[in-house]
Scaffold this motif. Sequence first.
Motif, mmCIF file in Angstrom:
data_model
loop_
_atom_site.group_PDB
_atom_site.id
_atom_site.type_symbol
_atom_site.label_atom_id
_atom_site.label_comp_id
_atom_site.label_asym_id
_atom_site.label_seq_id
_atom_site.Cartn_x
_atom_site.Cartn_y
_atom_site.Cartn_z
ATOM 1 N N ILE A 108 0.839 -1.205 0.000
ATOM 2 C CA ILE A 108 0.000 0.000 0.000
ATOM 3 C C ILE A 108 0.872 1.252 0.000
ATOM 4 N N VAL A 109 1.882 1.272 0.852
ATOM 5 C CA VAL A 109 2.773 2.439 0.921
ATOM 6 C C VAL A 109 3.463 2.652 -0.432
ATOM 7 N N LEU A 110 3.964 1.579 -1.015
ATOM 8 C CA LEU A 110 4.635 1.699 -2.315
ATOM 9 C C LEU A 110 3.675 2.162 -3.410
ATOM 10 N N LEU A 111 2.437 1.667 -3.390
ATOM 11 C CA LEU A 111 1.459 2.079 -4.405
ATOM 12 C C LEU A 111 1.062 3.541 -4.243
ATOM 13 N N VAL A 112 0.940 4.009 -3.016
ATOM 14 C CA VAL A 112 0.602 5.423 -2.800
ATOM 15 C C VAL A 112 1.747 6.311 -3.274
ATOM 16 N N ILE A 113 2.977 5.923 -2.961
ATOM 17 C CA ILE A 113 4.130 6.701 -3.433
ATOM 18 C C ILE A 113 4.168 6.719 -4.959
ATOM 19 N N ALA A 114 3.952 5.567 -5.577
ATOM 20 C CA ALA A 114 3.937 5.502 -7.048
ATOM 21 C C ALA A 114 2.789 6.320 -7.622
ATOM 22 N N GLY A 115 1.631 6.300 -6.963
ATOM 23 C CA GLY A 115 0.485 7.081 -7.443
ATOM 24 C C GLY A 115 0.739 8.573 -7.396
ATOM 25 N N VAL A 116 1.342 9.048 -6.317
ATOM 26 C CA VAL A 116 1.659 10.479 -6.199
ATOM 27 C C VAL A 116 2.703 10.874 -7.238
ATOM 28 N N TRP A 117 3.710 10.018 -7.422
ATOM 29 C CA TRP A 117 4.746 10.307 -8.416
ATOM 30 C C TRP A 117 4.149 10.366 -9.821
ATOM 31 N N CYS A 118 3.279 9.414 -10.148
ATOM 32 C CA CYS A 118 2.643 9.414 -11.478
ATOM 33 C C CYS A 118 1.748 10.633 -11.659
ATOM 34 N N TRP A 119 1.032 11.020 -10.608
ATOM 35 C CA TRP A 119 0.156 12.183 -10.726
ATOM 36 C C TRP A 119 0.978 13.447 -10.986
ATOM 37 N N ASN A 120 2.099 13.572 -10.283
ATOM 38 C CA ASN A 120 2.952 14.748 -10.498
ATOM 39 C C ASN A 120 3.540 14.769 -11.898
ATOM 40 N N ARG A 121 3.799 13.623 -12.473
ATOM 41 C CA ARG A 121 4.294 13.579 -13.856
ATOM 42 C C ARG A 121 3.176 13.849 -14.853
ATOM 43 N N GLY A 122 1.937 13.614 -14.463
ATOM 44 C CA GLY A 122 0.802 13.788 -15.366
ATOM 45 C C GLY A 122 0.302 15.206 -15.480
ATOM 46 N N VAL A 123 0.653 16.071 -14.539
ATOM 47 C CA VAL A 123 0.226 17.468 -14.572
ATOM 48 C C VAL A 123 1.474 18.328 -14.791
ATOM 49 N N VAL A 124 1.535 18.954 -15.950
ATOM 50 C CA VAL A 124 2.705 19.771 -16.311
ATOM 51 C C VAL A 124 2.239 21.207 -16.537
ATOM 52 N N GLN A 125 2.904 22.143 -15.868
ATOM 53 C CA GLN A 125 2.585 23.561 -16.054
ATOM 54 C C GLN A 125 3.619 24.169 -16.995
ATOM 55 N N LEU A 126 3.135 24.835 -18.002
ATOM 56 C CA LEU A 126 4.001 25.484 -18.991
ATOM 57 C C LEU A 126 3.860 26.998 -18.856
ATOM 58 N N ALA A 127 4.977 27.697 -18.890
ATOM 59 C CA ALA A 127 4.970 29.154 -18.784
ATOM 60 C C ALA A 127 5.467 29.754 -20.096
ATOM 61 N N TYR A 128 4.682 30.693 -20.624
ATOM 62 C CA TYR A 128 5.041 31.367 -21.873
ATOM 63 C C TYR A 128 5.242 32.861 -21.579
ATOM 64 N N PRO A 129 6.501 33.287 -21.567
ATOM 65 C CA PRO A 129 6.736 34.723 -21.295
ATOM 66 C C PRO A 129 6.333 35.573 -22.507
ATOM 67 N N ILE A 130 5.666 36.653 -22.222
ATOM 68 C CA ILE A 130 5.244 37.587 -23.268
ATOM 69 C C ILE A 130 5.803 38.962 -22.884
ATOM 70 N N GLU A 131 6.444 39.626 -23.845
ATOM 71 C CA GLU A 131 7.047 40.927 -23.554
ATOM 72 C C GLU A 131 5.978 41.947 -23.201
ATOM 73 N N GLY A 132 6.210 42.636 -22.105
ATOM 74 C CA GLY A 132 5.306 43.704 -21.711
ATOM 75 C C GLY A 132 4.042 43.213 -21.014
ATOM 76 N N ARG A 133 3.874 41.911 -20.843
ATOM 77 C CA ARG A 133 2.679 41.388 -20.175
ATOM 78 C C ARG A 133 3.076 40.357 -19.136
ATOM 79 N N GLU A 134 2.053 39.923 -18.431
ATOM 80 C CA GLU A 134 2.242 38.851 -17.464
ATOM 81 C C GLU A 134 2.526 37.534 -18.187
#
Length: 123
Positions: free
Chosen positions: A48-74
């Motif tokens: 159970i402990v190993l599966l929860v650790i693997a589940g959290v790791w997989c979830w973190n790999r599944g959600v990726v935030q991308l940042a696009y810098p734009i000049e003069g804006r946020e």
Amino acid sequence: MTEAATESETDTVPEHEPVAEADPAPPAGPSLHQPKRWLIAAGEFVAIVLLVIAGVWCWNRGVVQLAYPIEGRETLISTRYHGNWLGTAAGAITLAVVLGLDAVRQVVLAVRTRPQKAAEADV
């Protein structure tokens, strides 16, 4: 006319058919209450402990935030979801929950174990 012939055939029982005898009682199998269930429950808790650790790791790999810098804006931030990683995380957590239920069952059955002499005295 065929109905009468069919009825007369079903009314008579052939003499060569053996008569079914009562089946003997099945041999007594292993008891539900066994102390070795503690080992099974401990192994399931580790899984159970190993599966929860693997589940959290997989979830973190599944959600990726991308940042696009734009000049003069946020900076524009977008989120990308990878279904294969999120599905694997959901499967791992689901399996951990099922194993958790079985581990609780194993512990309850191990706690209820009584020595053979005490069990025979109650009968």
